[in-house]
Design a protein around this motif. Structure first.
Motif, PDB file in Angstrom:
ATOM      1  N   GLY A   1      -8.931  13.097   3.053  1.00  0.00           N
ATOM      2  CA  GLY A   1      -8.527  14.088   4.054  1.00  0.00           C
ATOM      3  C   GLY A   1      -8.273  15.446   3.415  1.00  0.00           C
ATOM      4  O   GLY A   1      -7.964  15.529   2.224  1.00  0.00           O
TER       5      GLY A   1
ATOM      6  N   GLY B   1       1.826   3.838   4.175  1.00  0.00           N
ATOM      7  CA  GLY B   1       2.851   3.050   3.493  1.00  0.00           C
ATOM      8  C   GLY B   1       4.019   3.898   3.016  1.00  0.00           C
ATOM      9  O   GLY B   1       5.191   3.495   3.128  1.00  0.00           O
TER      10      GLY B   1
ATOM     11  N   GLY C   1      -8.005  10.115  10.795  1.00  0.00           N
ATOM     12  CA  GLY C   1      -7.535   8.804  10.334  1.00  0.00           C
ATOM     13  C   GLY C   1      -6.183   8.845   9.641  1.00  0.00           C
ATOM     14  O   GLY C   1      -5.279   8.053   9.939  1.00  0.00           O
ATOM     15  N   MET C   2      -6.034   9.750   8.693  1.00  0.00           N
ATOM     16  CA  MET C   2      -4.761   9.825   7.962  1.00  0.00           C
ATOM     17  C   MET C   2      -3.621  10.204   8.916  1.00  0.00           C
ATOM     18  O   MET C   2      -2.502   9.707   8.812  1.00  0.00           O
TER      19      MET C   2
ATOM     20  N   LEU D   1      -0.813  -6.978  -3.948  1.00  0.00           N
ATOM     21  CA  LEU D   1      -0.448  -8.119  -3.104  1.00  0.00           C
ATOM     22  C   LEU D   1      -1.634  -9.074  -3.048  1.00  0.00           C
ATOM     23  O   LEU D   1      -2.753  -8.651  -2.760  1.00  0.00           O
TER      24      LEU D   1
ATOM     25  N   PHE E   1     -19.321   6.303   2.752  1.00  0.00           N
ATOM     26  CA  PHE E   1     -18.578   5.790   3.901  1.00  0.00           C
ATOM     27  C   PHE E   1     -19.539   5.588   5.056  1.00  0.00           C
ATOM     28  O   PHE E   1     -20.697   5.999   4.995  1.00  0.00           O
TER      29      PHE E   1
ATOM     30  N   GLY F   1       0.802  -1.219   0.000  1.00  0.00           N
ATOM     31  CA  GLY F   1       0.000   0.000   0.000  1.00  0.00           C
ATOM     32  C   GLY F   1       0.835   1.269   0.000  1.00  0.00           C
ATOM     33  O   GLY F   1       1.688   1.460   0.873  1.00  0.00           O
TER      34      GLY F   1
ATOM     35  N   GLY G   1      -1.851   2.028  10.049  1.00  0.00           N
ATOM     36  CA  GLY G   1      -2.854   2.860   9.379  1.00  0.00           C
ATOM     37  C   GLY G   1      -4.227   2.206   9.388  1.00  0.00           C
ATOM     38  O   GLY G   1      -4.572   1.434  10.293  1.00  0.00           O
TER      39      GLY G   1
ATOM     40  N   GLY H   1     -11.193  14.724  11.204  1.00  0.00           N
ATOM     41  CA  GLY H   1      -9.956  14.639  10.433  1.00  0.00           C
ATOM     42  C   GLY H   1      -8.799  13.966  11.146  1.00  0.00           C
ATOM     43  O   GLY H   1      -7.743  14.573  11.336  1.00  0.00           O
TER      44      GLY H   1
ATOM     45  N   ASP I   1      -2.335  -1.428   3.723  1.00  0.00           N
ATOM     46  CA  ASP I   1      -3.206  -1.533   2.556  1.00  0.00           C
ATOM     47  C   ASP I   1      -4.653  -1.191   2.873  1.00  0.00           C
ATOM     48  O   ASP I   1      -5.572  -1.727   2.257  1.00  0.00           O
ATOM     49  N   GLY I   2      -4.846  -0.267   3.822  1.00  0.00           N
ATOM     50  CA  GLY I   2      -6.153   0.350   3.995  1.00  0.00           C
ATOM     51  C   GLY I   2      -7.170  -0.506   4.742  1.00  0.00           C
ATOM     52  O   GLY I   2      -6.892  -1.620   5.200  1.00  0.00           O
TER      53      GLY I   2
ATOM     54  N   GLN J   1      -1.415  -1.396  -5.564  1.00  0.00           N
ATOM     55  CA  GLN J   1      -2.265  -1.983  -6.607  1.00  0.00           C
ATOM     56  C   GLN J   1      -2.638  -0.985  -7.715  1.00  0.00           C
ATOM     57  O   GLN J   1      -2.781  -1.364  -8.875  1.00  0.00           O
TER      58      GLN J   1
ATOM     59  N   HIS K   1       0.943  -3.151  -8.720  1.00  0.00           N
ATOM     60  CA  HIS K   1       1.244  -4.452  -8.107  1.00  0.00           C
ATOM     61  C   HIS K   1       0.307  -4.687  -6.926  1.00  0.00           C
ATOM     62  O   HIS K   1       0.423  -4.002  -5.902  1.00  0.00           O
TER      63      HIS K   1
HETATM   64  C1  LIG Z   1     -14.784  10.743   3.395  1.00  0.00           C
HETATM   65  C2  LIG Z   1     -13.531  10.631   4.166  1.00  0.00           C
HETATM   66  C3  LIG Z   1     -12.923  11.782   4.653  1.00  0.00           C
HETATM   67  C4  LIG Z   1     -11.758  11.688   5.393  1.00  0.00           C
HETATM   68  N1  LIG Z   1     -11.199  12.819   5.871  1.00  0.00           N
HETATM   69  C5  LIG Z   1     -10.071  12.744   6.619  1.00  0.00           C
HETATM   70  C6  LIG Z   1      -9.458  13.926   7.126  1.00  0.00           C
HETATM   71  O1  LIG Z   1      -9.923  15.043   6.903  1.00  0.00           O
HETATM   72  N2  LIG Z   1      -8.343  13.789   7.863  1.00  0.00           N
HETATM   73  C7  LIG Z   1      -7.789  12.571   8.144  1.00  0.00           C
HETATM   74  O2  LIG Z   1      -6.772  12.485   8.841  1.00  0.00           O
HETATM   75  N3  LIG Z   1      -8.348  11.434   7.664  1.00  0.00           N
HETATM   76  C8  LIG Z   1      -9.469  11.496   6.906  1.00  0.00           C
HETATM   77  N4  LIG Z   1     -10.020  10.357   6.420  1.00  0.00           N
HETATM   78  C9  LIG Z   1      -9.380   9.071   6.717  1.00  0.00           C
HETATM   79  C10 LIG Z   1      -8.151   8.848   5.819  1.00  0.00           C
HETATM   80  O3  LIG Z   1      -8.524   9.001   4.466  1.00  0.00           O
HETATM   81  C11 LIG Z   1      -7.552   7.458   6.055  1.00  0.00           C
HETATM   82  O4  LIG Z   1      -7.448   7.247   7.447  1.00  0.00           O
HETATM   83  C12 LIG Z   1      -6.181   7.314   5.393  1.00  0.00           C
HETATM   84  O5  LIG Z   1      -6.304   7.304   3.991  1.00  0.00           O
HETATM   85  C13 LIG Z   1      -5.485   6.020   5.847  1.00  0.00           C
HETATM   86  O6  LIG Z   1      -4.244   5.917   5.203  1.00  0.00           O
HETATM   87  P1  LIG Z   1      -3.629   4.472   4.899  1.00  0.00           P
HETATM   88  O7  LIG Z   1      -2.336   4.725   4.213  1.00  0.00           O
HETATM   89  O8  LIG Z   1      -3.636   3.664   6.123  1.00  0.00           O
HETATM   90  O9  LIG Z   1      -4.668   3.778   3.913  1.00  0.00           O
HETATM   91  P2  LIG Z   1      -5.150   4.213   2.453  1.00  0.00           P
HETATM   92  O10 LIG Z   1      -5.083   5.671   2.273  1.00  0.00           O
HETATM   93  O11 LIG Z   1      -6.464   3.539   2.263  1.00  0.00           O
HETATM   94  O12 LIG Z   1      -4.077   3.573   1.490  1.00  0.00           O
HETATM   95  C14 LIG Z   1      -4.022   2.181   1.272  1.00  0.00           C
HETATM   96  C15 LIG Z   1      -3.323   1.918  -0.039  1.00  0.00           C
HETATM   97  O13 LIG Z   1      -3.164   0.522  -0.195  1.00  0.00           O
HETATM   98  C16 LIG Z   1      -3.480   0.152  -1.528  1.00  0.00           C
HETATM   99  N5  LIG Z   1      -3.863  -1.273  -1.514  1.00  0.00           N
HETATM  100  C17 LIG Z   1      -4.987  -1.817  -0.991  1.00  0.00           C
HETATM  101  N6  LIG Z   1      -4.952  -3.161  -1.123  1.00  0.00           N
HETATM  102  C18 LIG Z   1      -3.779  -3.454  -1.740  1.00  0.00           C
HETATM  103  C19 LIG Z   1      -3.158  -4.678  -2.132  1.00  0.00           C
HETATM  104  N7  LIG Z   1      -3.739  -5.876  -1.928  1.00  0.00           N
HETATM  105  N8  LIG Z   1      -1.947  -4.622  -2.741  1.00  0.00           N
HETATM  106  C20 LIG Z   1      -1.322  -3.414  -2.963  1.00  0.00           C
HETATM  107  N9  LIG Z   1      -1.888  -2.240  -2.629  1.00  0.00           N
HETATM  108  C21 LIG Z   1      -3.086  -2.259  -1.992  1.00  0.00           C
HETATM  109  C22 LIG Z   1      -4.588   1.117  -1.911  1.00  0.00           C
HETATM  110  O14 LIG Z   1      -4.724   1.240  -3.311  1.00  0.00           O
HETATM  111  C23 LIG Z   1      -4.110   2.402  -1.255  1.00  0.00           C
HETATM  112  O15 LIG Z   1      -3.281   3.142  -2.101  1.00  0.00           O
HETATM  113  C24 LIG Z   1     -11.190  10.424   5.658  1.00  0.00           C
HETATM  114  C25 LIG Z   1     -11.795   9.263   5.164  1.00  0.00           C
HETATM  115  C26 LIG Z   1     -12.941   9.370   4.424  1.00  0.00           C
HETATM  116  C27 LIG Z   1     -13.581   8.112   3.902  1.00  0.00           C
END
Ligand SMILES: Cc1cc2nc3c(=O)[nH]c(=O)nc-3n(C[C@H](O)[C@H](O)[C@H](O)COP(=O)(O)OP(=O)(O)OC[C@H]3O[C@@H](n4cnc5c(N)ncnc54)[C@H](O)[C@@H]3O)c2cc1C
Length: 496
Positions: free
Chosen positions: A50, A21, A294-295, A127, A262, A16, A281, A292, A159-160, A40, A125
């Motif tokens: 965010g 990541g 999660g990110m 996983l 969501f 991810g 994450g 705001g 990976d979210g 991916q 790619h």
């Molecule tokens: C509507 C909305 C508004 C939000 N607003 C905010 C905000 O204002 N402030 C804040 O802090 N947070 C906010 N968030 C939350 C924030 O978007 C997430 O917490 C953040 O994106 C998490 O980051 P991450 O890297 O853990 O996961 P993600 O951002 O989900 O990244 C995961 C990555 O993994 C990849 N992936 C998934 N599966 C695979 C696989 N099998 N192989 C390879 N790659 C893969 C995906 O394509 C993606 O690029 C919001 C969420 C939503 C839904």
């Protein structure tokens, strides 16, 4: 530079290339570890969940010299807790976050930085599966040219929320399913008076927030709307229909740029590590996106894990240091779920919740309540258990204060963390802490300095010497606990 695993493809495979990541990949590189990131999607996403970052993320980016990549930064005093307004600039203003930086921009900046540091980011790619062999992992991914197999000592799932690593790794993910579905659309050509806070109607809640450049984010929450099992995003007509049912207004003529949905599912992995596999994450925690957070929490998971995993995988410290990743970050994730669940109750509840919202509006207007809530969200109040001692700085982030180094150079405490090594900051006359910490060079930089003022919010470092970890948290303070134990615990055996 690769670590101890010359026979492996890399030191760490990260699944991810989202905020977690990419931050992790960069931190691993700074720690001297090799890293392959599997993503991916073949191109970075333009969608922006965010829209800014919290005060602690601002500091964390500053610690690595990243802020110039974001251009001019605007601090925002505005905030809410479950749609009840809160002044985040309360008190000395340190809790106010940054607004107007889309998640896509943050991801792009982190991606560039990680690549410059030598992270091997492989887009397109996905996983698909992996095996933990006990002394490492074998990972398979579907790439543009077919299946790819990689070996490494560790795999991290960034990976979210729907994490394949979490599912395939057998991680428990207890919590609650979504009870509501909210529809979201970023649109152009919409003539609506933009509002930051929710507008409540008998049938639900509406939000319209300007994103700049004529773009408006709209969110609709209809009371009693059960979550759907979706395989793709909703159509814009679904959002416009819901908007009309709630407000009576027709927005179907707007131009949608991104449509999504969501919910308020709240789940957290009960362990952030199983053997050679770790989670960070959203892969480790999902919740209603409220205030705001999660990110930001995801980025800070990565910063907590990066230097530890980097030190372990390059053989500098024993693997037991990794236990502190779960010990320190799981409680932060649990707090995140607690406060976003509380916000969901206020935010998604119907008219029966209004008296409570009205009372809380008055309560949150008080300085003490506002400080508590702003501190929960900003990430500045985190305190890790770093061992014995009761000094107020112990386990907390090092405040950013101006310093004059012994050679006369002017700097700031935060700047000393740019190389992502430990820092023994000697501010008093006793030479012993600096002498002792010198035995851990080059894992720990020894700097002697005197404070040249206070931090942006009037912070001071009231100690003769502090040991600061690469993630900016204070691991030891002079007069409080044993320095050699703190050095051993965080940086392994002395080198000299
Ligand atoms: C509507 C909305 C508004 C939000 N607003 C905010 C905000 O204002 N402030 C804040 O802090 N947070 C906010 N968030 C939350 C924030 O978007 C997430 O917490 C953040 O994106 C998490 O980051 P991450 O890297 O853990 O996961 P993600 O951002 O989900 O990244 C995961 C990555 O993994 C990849 N992936 C998934 N599966 C695979 C696989 N099998 N192989 C390879 N790659 C893969 C995906 O394509 C993606 O690029 C919001 C969420 C939503 C839904």
């Amino acid at each position: 530079m690769q670590g101890q695993s010359a026979q492996r493809d890399t030191d760490v495979v990260v699944a991810g290339a989202g905020p977690a990541g990419l931050m992790l990949a960069a931190e691993l590189r700074l720690a001297g570890a090799g890293v392959v990131v599997l993503e991916q999607e073949s191109r970075p996403t333009a969608e922006s969940r965010g829209m800014g970052f919290t005060a602690r993320t601002l500091e964390v980016f500053d610690q690595r010299g990243l802020l110039p990549r974001f251009g001019e930064l605007k601090r925002s005093p505005g905030g809410h807790f479950g749609s009840v307004p809160v002044n985040f600039a309360v008190g000395d203003g340190r809790h106010a976050g940054v607004t107007g930086i889309s998640q896509a921009r943050t991801v792009a900046a982190l991606g560039e930085w990680a690549a410059e540091l030598g992270a091997d980011i492989r887009r397109g790619h996905r996983l698909t599966r992996f095996t933990d062999t006990g002394d490492g992992v074998e990972v398979w991914a579907e790439g543009p040219d077919g299946e790819v197999r990689l070996t490494a000592p560790y795999l991290v799932g960034c990976d979210g929320g729907r994490s394949t690593v979490r599912r395939a790794g057998g991680f428990d993910f207890p919590g609650t399913d979504a009870t509501a579905e909210l529809l979201l659309a970023d649109v152009k050509d919409l003539e609506l008076p933009p509002k930051w806070s929710g507008e409540r109607h008998p049938g639900g809640m509406l939000l319209a927030a300007p994103l700049g450049d004529g773009m408006v984010r709209i969110v609709v929450s209809e009371h009693g709307r059960a979550p759907l099992e979706r395989t793709g995003p909703p159509a814009f007509s679904e959002v416009a229909d819901a908007w009309k049912r709630v407000s009576g207004d027709d927005i179907s003529g707007a131009t949608p740029v991104w449509v999504s949905s969501f919910g308020d599912a709240a789940r957290q992995a009960s362990a952030y590590r199983r053997g050679r596999v770790l989670l960070a994450g959203d892969a480790a925690h999902v919740h209603l996106p409220a205030s705001g957070q999660g990110m930001n929490v995801s980025i800070q998971d990565a910063v907590n894990l990066g230097w530890k995993l980097g030190a372990v995988v390059t053989g500098r410290v024993p693997g037991t240091l990794l236990d502190s990743y779960h010990a320190e970050r799981h409680p932060v994730g649990a707090e995140l779920l607690r406060n976003t669940r509380a916000q969901a109750t206020l935010f998604l509840g119907g008219p029966e919740m209004q008296p409570l919202r009205d009372v809380l509006t008055r309560v949150f207007g008080g300085e003490e309540a506002a400080l508590l809530l702003a501190g929960l969200v900003s990430g500045l109040e985190i305190r890790y258990d770093v061992g014995a001692g009761d000094h107020p700085l112990l386990g907390r982030r090092l405040p950013d204060i101006p310093l004059v180094l012994d050679d006369g150079e002017k700097t700031r405490s935060t700047r000393l963390l740019h190389p992502a090594r430990g820092v023994l900051l000697s501010l008093g006359a006793d030479p012993e802490p600096a002498r002792l910490a010198g035995r851990w060079a080059p894992r720990v930089d020894v700097r002697s300095a005197r404070p040249a003022g206070t931090g942006p919010a009037g912070e001071t470092v009231d100690a003769d010497a502090v040991l600061v970890r690469p993630d900016g948290y204070v691991a030891w303070v002079a007069g409080s606990g044993d320095l050699a134990s703190a050095l051993n615990r965080h940086f392994g055996e002395p080198t000299g």
